[in-house]
Every structure is written in C-alpha cells, then in structure tokens.
Scaffold this motif. Structure first.
Motif, PDB file in Angstrom:
ATOM      1  N   ALA A 190      29.075 -40.793 -34.384  1.00 28.88           N
ATOM      2  CA  ALA A 190      29.753 -40.712 -35.681  1.00 28.88           C
ATOM      3  C   ALA A 190      29.064 -41.607 -36.708  1.00 28.88           C
ATOM      4  O   ALA A 190      28.918 -41.229 -37.882  1.00 28.88           O
ATOM      5  N   GLN A 191      28.640 -42.793 -36.290  1.00 31.69           N
ATOM      6  CA  GLN A 191      27.926 -43.682 -37.204  1.00 31.69           C
ATOM      7  C   GLN A 191      26.603 -43.067 -37.663  1.00 31.69           C
ATOM      8  O   GLN A 191      26.225 -43.164 -38.837  1.00 31.69           O
ATOM      9  N   SER A 192      25.910 -42.411 -36.737  1.00 29.18           N
ATOM     10  CA  SER A 192      24.633 -41.773 -37.090  1.00 29.18           C
ATOM     11  C   SER A 192      24.848 -40.642 -38.082  1.00 29.18           C
ATOM     12  O   SER A 192      24.111 -40.503 -39.071  1.00 29.18           O
ATOM     13  N   PHE A 193      25.858 -39.803 -37.818  1.00 32.50           N
ATOM     14  CA  PHE A 193      26.130 -38.700 -38.738  1.00 32.50           C
ATOM     15  C   PHE A 193      26.660 -39.203 -40.075  1.00 32.50           C
ATOM     16  O   PHE A 193      26.460 -38.560 -41.108  1.00 32.50           O
ATOM     17  N   GLU A 194      27.320 -40.362 -40.067  1.00 35.55           N
ATOM     18  CA  GLU A 194      27.767 -40.940 -41.332  1.00 35.55           C
ATOM     19  C   GLU A 194      26.565 -41.369 -42.172  1.00 35.55           C
ATOM     20  O   GLU A 194      26.545 -41.162 -43.403  1.00 35.55           O
ATOM     21  N   GLU A 195      25.570 -41.950 -41.531  1.00 33.51           N
ATOM     22  CA  GLU A 195      24.353 -42.316 -42.244  1.00 33.51           C
ATOM     23  C   GLU A 195      23.629 -41.066 -42.757  1.00 33.51           C
ATOM     24  O   GLU A 195      23.103 -41.050 -43.889  1.00 33.51           O
ATOM     25  N   ALA A 196      23.593 -40.016 -41.939  1.00 28.30           N
ATOM     26  CA  ALA A 196      22.957 -38.767 -42.359  1.00 28.30           C
ATOM     27  C   ALA A 196      23.682 -38.170 -43.553  1.00 28.30           C
ATOM     28  O   ALA A 196      23.052 -37.644 -44.493  1.00 28.30           O
ATOM     29  N   LEU A 197      25.009 -38.234 -43.547  1.00 30.57           N
ATOM     30  CA  LEU A 197      25.786 -37.713 -44.670  1.00 30.57           C
ATOM     31  C   LEU A 197      25.532 -38.529 -45.932  1.00 30.57           C
ATOM     32  O   LEU A 197      25.391 -37.970 -47.036  1.00 30.57           O
ATOM     33  N   ARG A 198      25.481 -39.844 -45.783  1.00 33.12           N
ATOM     34  CA  ARG A 198      25.220 -40.694 -46.943  1.00 33.12           C
ATOM     35  C   ARG A 198      23.834 -40.398 -47.534  1.00 33.12           C
ATOM     36  O   ARG A 198      23.663 -40.335 -48.767  1.00 33.12           O
ATOM     37  N   TYR A 199      22.860 -40.182 -46.661  1.00 33.51           N
ATOM     38  CA  TYR A 199      21.514 -39.869 -47.135  1.00 33.51           C
ATOM     39  C   TYR A 199      21.491 -38.510 -47.841  1.00 33.51           C
ATOM     40  O   TYR A 199      20.868 -38.367 -48.911  1.00 33.51           O
ATOM     41  N   ALA A 200      22.185 -37.508 -47.271  1.00 32.31           N
ATOM     42  CA  ALA A 200      22.236 -36.180 -47.903  1.00 32.31           C
ATOM     43  C   ALA A 200      22.939 -36.257 -49.246  1.00 32.31           C
ATOM     44  O   ALA A 200      22.555 -35.567 -50.207  1.00 32.31           O
ATOM     45  N   GLU A 201      23.978 -37.085 -49.329  1.00 33.23           N
ATOM     46  CA  GLU A 201      24.703 -37.230 -50.586  1.00 33.23           C
ATOM     47  C   GLU A 201      23.833 -37.896 -51.648  1.00 33.23           C
ATOM     48  O   GLU A 201      23.840 -37.497 -52.822  1.00 33.23           O
ATOM     49  N   GLN A 202      23.070 -38.905 -51.238  1.00 25.21           N
ATOM     50  CA  GLN A 202      22.167 -39.565 -52.190  1.00 25.21           C
ATOM     51  C   GLN A 202      21.077 -38.619 -52.677  1.00 25.21           C
ATOM     52  O   GLN A 202      20.710 -38.629 -53.860  1.00 25.21           O
ATOM     53  N   LYS A 203      20.540 -37.808 -51.765  1.00 25.98           N
ATOM     54  CA  LYS A 203      19.530 -36.831 -52.148  1.00 25.98           C
ATOM     55  C   LYS A 203      20.100 -35.815 -53.136  1.00 25.98           C
ATOM     56  O   LYS A 203      19.433 -35.441 -54.106  1.00 25.98           O
ATOM     57  N   LEU A 204      21.354 -35.380 -52.860  1.00 26.44           N
ATOM     58  CA  LEU A 204      21.974 -34.403 -53.757  1.00 26.44           C
ATOM     59  C   LEU A 204      22.185 -35.007 -55.138  1.00 26.44           C
ATOM     60  O   LEU A 204      21.943 -34.353 -56.157  1.00 26.44           O
ATOM     61  N   GLU A 205      22.648 -36.257 -55.189  1.00 21.27           N
ATOM     62  CA  GLU A 205      22.881 -36.902 -56.479  1.00 21.27           C
ATOM     63  C   GLU A 205      21.570 -37.131 -57.230  1.00 21.27           C
ATOM     64  O   GLU A 205      21.540 -37.099 -58.468  1.00 21.27           O
ATOM     65  N   ALA A 206      20.474 -37.349 -56.487  1.00 24.15           N
ATOM     66  CA  ALA A 206      19.172 -37.575 -57.131  1.00 24.15           C
ATOM     67  C   ALA A 206      18.456 -36.291 -57.471  1.00 24.15           C
ATOM     68  O   ALA A 206      17.370 -36.321 -58.056  1.00 24.15           O
ATOM     69  N   GLY A 207      19.055 -35.160 -57.105  1.00 22.55           N
ATOM     70  CA  GLY A 207      18.433 -33.880 -57.401  1.00 22.55           C
ATOM     71  C   GLY A 207      17.324 -33.507 -56.444  1.00 22.55           C
ATOM     72  O   GLY A 207      16.596 -32.551 -56.691  1.00 22.55           O
ATOM     73  N   ARG A 208      17.196 -34.233 -55.323  1.00 17.87           N
ATOM     74  CA  ARG A 208      16.141 -33.924 -54.357  1.00 17.87           C
ATOM     75  C   ARG A 208      16.680 -33.178 -53.134  1.00 17.87           C
ATOM     76  O   ARG A 208      15.926 -32.823 -52.242  1.00 17.87           O
ATOM     77  N   GLY A 209      17.992 -32.984 -53.078  1.00 22.18           N
ATOM     78  CA  GLY A 209      18.591 -32.264 -51.962  1.00 22.18           C
ATOM     79  C   GLY A 209      19.354 -31.052 -52.447  1.00 22.18           C
ATOM     80  O   GLY A 209      19.571 -30.852 -53.648  1.00 22.18           O
ATOM     81  N   THR A 210      19.776 -30.245 -51.478  1.00 24.63           N
ATOM     82  CA  THR A 210      20.525 -29.031 -51.800  1.00 24.63           C
ATOM     83  C   THR A 210      21.967 -29.180 -51.341  1.00 24.63           C
ATOM     84  O   THR A 210      22.298 -30.006 -50.487  1.00 24.63           O
ATOM     85  N   SER A 211      22.815 -28.329 -51.938  1.00 20.97           N
ATOM     86  CA  SER A 211      24.221 -28.329 -51.546  1.00 20.97           C
ATOM     87  C   SER A 211      24.385 -27.922 -50.087  1.00 20.97           C
ATOM     88  O   SER A 211      25.275 -28.406 -49.369  1.00 20.97           O
ATOM     89  N   TYR A 212      23.516 -27.030 -49.624  1.00 24.92           N
ATOM     90  CA  TYR A 212      23.593 -26.578 -48.231  1.00 24.92           C
ATOM     91  C   TYR A 212      23.333 -27.749 -47.278  1.00 24.92           C
ATOM     92  O   TYR A 212      24.024 -27.908 -46.269  1.00 24.92           O
ATOM     93  N   GLU A 213      22.328 -28.572 -47.589  1.00 21.45           N
ATOM     94  CA  GLU A 213      22.047 -29.728 -46.750  1.00 21.45           C
ATOM     95  C   GLU A 213      23.233 -30.690 -46.729  1.00 21.45           C
ATOM     96  O   GLU A 213      23.596 -31.252 -45.680  1.00 21.45           O
ATOM     97  N   TYR A 214      23.867 -30.863 -47.882  1.00 21.04           N
ATOM     98  CA  TYR A 214      25.004 -31.774 -47.985  1.00 21.04           C
ATOM     99  C   TYR A 214      26.199 -31.267 -47.172  1.00 21.04           C
ATOM    100  O   TYR A 214      26.811 -32.002 -46.397  1.00 21.04           O
ATOM    101  N   THR A 215      26.525 -29.981 -47.362  1.00 18.58           N
ATOM    102  CA  THR A 215      27.669 -29.421 -46.644  1.00 18.58           C
ATOM    103  C   THR A 215      27.412 -29.380 -45.138  1.00 18.58           C
ATOM    104  O   THR A 215      28.327 -29.586 -44.331  1.00 18.58           O
ATOM    105  N   SER A 216      26.182 -29.107 -44.754  1.00 17.23           N
ATOM    106  CA  SER A 216      25.857 -29.100 -43.332  1.00 17.23           C
ATOM    107  C   SER A 216      26.012 -30.495 -42.729  1.00 17.23           C
ATOM    108  O   SER A 216      26.566 -30.659 -41.629  1.00 17.23           O
TER     109      SER A 216
END
Length: 449
Positions: free
Chosen positions: A385-411
């Motif tokens: 759970a801690q690992s996936f929490e870090e992955a989610l935080r990273y995906a959220e930061q990428k999405l906010e910076a415009g370098r990630g996609t909504s699909y990556e975030y939702t996944s």
C-alpha cells in the motif's frame, strides 16, 4: 461456586439487564463499544439462557444431594369411626359406636450406606462444575462471534472512509481539470478518464455503505438489538487495537490446557464418573439406619363416660427408638451391572478428554500458523500500500505538471485503492487471529479496554 460469587454474578446480570433494557426502551441511537456489544449478547442470547438453566438445574441437583444427609421427619394424624362393634383404648371389643384420633411423629436417618451418599454428592458437585464449564465455553464462543462481527464492522467503516476520501480527491481533481479545460490549458479528452474514475468511486462509496449497513445488521441481530437502524459502534483508536506480538505457541497450549472450558468440562465429567463408580460399588455394603417415633391416641365411646383428651393423650403416649441394618444378599445382579456401566461411562469420559486435548492441540497449531501468516500478509500488504501510495503521488504530480495522462492517474489510483483495501483486510484478519489465541490462553482483552 460460593454464595458470594453467585450473588455477585446475579448482580452483574441484573445490571446488564438494566443496560440492555435502557437500549430497548430508550428510543435513541445506540452506539456501543465491543464490551457493550458482548454484554448485550450475553443478556439477550436465548441459547445462552438455556445453558444457564442447565447449570442452575445441576446446581439444584447438587443442593438436593447434600440435603440427603439430613434426617427425614414425618408427622401424621388419623381419624377413625367404628359402628356396631369397636375396640377401646384397653383393646377390649364392645358393642358400641366409637371414634378414635391418632397422632404420630417419626424421624429417620441413614447412618451408613457404604459412603454412597457421599459419592453421590461428589458426583453431583462435579456435574455442576462440568455444567459451569460448559456455560463458560458457550459464553466464550459467543464473545468470539461478536468480536469477529465487530471487527468486520470496523473494517467496513475504514473501507468506506478510504472510498469517501478518494472520491473527494477525485472530485477536486475533476474541478481543477474542468477549470484548466475552460482556460484552454488542457484538452477536453483528458477529463473523460477522470469523470469515469469519479463515477466508479461514487459506486464504490455506495457499495461500501451497503456493505457497512449489512455488517451492522449482522452484528445487531447477533446481539439481538431490534432497532438496528439507529445502531452503531464506537470506533477505537489505533492504540487500543494494538495487541502486541505473537505469543509462544507452546505457552498458548499449556495455558489452554489449564483454562480452556471444554477441557475443564471433560475433567469434571471424569470426576463425576469416578464418583459414580464408587457410589455404585457402595450398594455392596450394608445400610444402617436409625429411627425414633412418638405417638398417642384419643378414643371416644358412645354411651359411656370418656377420659379427657389431655388424660388420654398422656396415658396412651408411646415412644420408641431403633436401628435397622439392611444387608444386600442378591439383587438380581443389578449392582455389578450398574458398576460395569459406570466404569464404561468413566472410560468414555477419559477417551473424550484425550480426544479433546488432541483436537485442542490441532486447533491451536492452526490458529497460531494462521496468525503468523496473517502477520506476514499484513506487513506485505502495508508495504504494498505504501508503494502504491508513492506511485499515485508521482502520477498525480505528473498530471498536475502536464507530463502525465488521466489514464495513468486513474490506473495508479485504482491500484492504490486495491492495495489499501487488501492492507486493511490483512490488518483486521491479523487482529482477529490474535484474538483467537488470546481466547485459547485466557487473556482476552477487548478493543474498548
């Protein structure tokens, strides 16, 4: 059970009854701790009441067996009328109508019966203690059942909390992305995945609420609370839920051998059967009894002058004492057959105890390894759970910076929710497995304590 312990138990039951009655008639929402849920179940359970009645019957049987040591006292009064020819106080038959009144008081006591009464008392006492252990065993099973349901409600509450928190975060993300699209800073297509995620999380919240309500209903029905719609439980803190490390398996078994009610129930059953064998053998011995009696008569003859009532009662007074000995010679083999039956019952009780010890060893081994595996699963699930929490935080930061996609975030969010759910389930599974070990070694501590 001493008189003080009995009345203390009755006082506790009365207070529990008042508490449950206030829940029933109070007309307000009942929010209970685990201990209060268990107390309510102990008061309301019809099956437990039946077990208590069985114990009470055994206790009365024990009291009755002890009373057999006391002497028996009987009194009698008789009235007789004779017409034509009658017998007077001087045993002379005369041609007169007469009446007579007799009074008698007698007492008897068994002085010796081969210690049969003593062994029957021992048998009744052991049977009462076995019934008390059976009652305790049923209470412990009821406590464990309620605790399991209580922990399930706690799990469902936390799962609902996680679902609501994630829905709130997704809603904020959806609002932010909508503002970015309105400002032409994000493509409209990027928001579709977020909207789908929000819809799914709304469904997750609804399902979590339904699951929580069903678990609350199961718990309310288990403790027999009618107004389950207003029923809820107290959520303990994490510190209150901490139960420590796994105990030593051998110490759990040794404590269980000493404290587990089913073991003590069978041990007392063996004591009862041993006393029953001795009581059956006592029938070979002679029985010595003593008796005493006192009586008098009053006679009234028609047509003659009769002595006064007081005079006749004094003159006709008879007193007597005596001893009797009954020596068994032949009772159609009833005694030896009874002894053989009691010995077979004793042997069966001893075999049942050995079987119960083996079954207890097996159950504790399984409970211990289940708890050990649950601990490993909990640690692994929390790390995941801690690992996936870090992955989610990273995906959220990428999405906010415009370098990630909504699909990556939702996944990443779906993976995180799945990991959190697994971690919570592993946590409460481990807590429940520890509770089972606590029960076996008699060190149960509730989450509300």
């Amino acid at each position: 059970l001493t008189i003080g312990e009995y009345f203390c138990s009755m006082k506790k039951r009365f207070l529990l009854f008042i508490f449950v009655l206030s829940l029933t008639l109070g007309g307000h929402a009942a929010t209970l701790t685990l201990e209060q849920c268990i107390d309510t179940a102990l008061v309301n359970s019809l099956s437990l009441r039946t077990q208590r009645n069985s114990y009470e019957q055994a206790r009365l049987q024990y009291t009755q067996s002890k009373s057999s040591l006391a002497p028996s006292i009987q009194g009698s009064v008789g009235q007789n009328w004779s017409f034509g020819r009658s017998t007077g106080a001087d045993n002379v038959i005369v041609s007169r109508n007469a009446s007579s009144t007799s009074f008698d008081l007698s007492a008897g006591i068994t002085l010796f019966d081969g210690l049969g009464m003593k062994f029957r008392i021992d048998e009744a006492k052991a049977s009462m203690q076995s019934s008390a252990a059976a009652l305790e065993e049923y209470e412990m099973q009821l406590r464990l059942t309620v605790a399991s349901m209580y922990l399930q409600v706690l799990l469902n509450k936390q799962l609902l909390q996680v679902a609501e928190e994630q829905l709130e975060k997704t809603s904020l993300t959806l609002q932010r992305d909508s503002a970015l699209i309105a400002a032409h800073r994000m493509a409209e297509g990027e928001i579709y995945a977020i909207r789908a995620q929000a819809a799914q999380e709304q469904l997750n919240v609804l399902q979590a609420k339904n699951t929580l309500q069903l678990s609350l209903l199961d718990l309310a029905q288990a403790i027999d609370i009618v107004d389950f719609e207003s029923f809820d439980i107290v959520v303990p803190s994490d510190e209150q839920l901490i139960t420590g490390l796994l105990p030593d398996k051998e110490s759990v078994y040794q404590n269980a051998i000493q404290n587990w009610p089913s073991i003590r129930k069978l041990q007392y059953s063996i004591f009862a059967n041993e006393a029953a064998v001795k009581g059956a053998k006592a029938a070979y011995s002679p029985t010595i009894s003593a008796y005493a009696s006192v009586g008098s008569n009053y006679y009234k003859m028609k047509g003659v002058e009769n002595e006064s009532f007081a005079t006749q009662m004094s003159d006709n007074l008879t007193e007597g004492v005596g001893l009797t000995m009954q020596i068994p010679i032949f009772d159609r083999l009833q005694t030896p057959l009874a002894v053989r039956q009691r010995k077979m019952a004793l042997e069966n009780a001893q075999l049942q105890l050995e079987q119960e010890k083996k079954a207890l060893r097996k159950d504790i081994d399984q409970a211990y390894y289940n708890a050990a595996n649950a601990y490993v699963e909990q640690q692994s699930a929390e790390h995941s759970a801690q690992s996936f929490e870090e992955a989610l935080r990273y995906a959220e930061q990428k999405l906010e910076a415009g370098r990630g996609t909504s699909y990556e975030y939702t996944s990443a969010k779906t993976d995180y929710l799945r990991a959190v759910s697994s971690a919570l389930q592993a946590k409460y599974n481990y807590l429940f497995r520890l509770r089972i070990l606590d029960y076996y070694q008699g060190t149960w501590q509730t989450a509300s304590e």
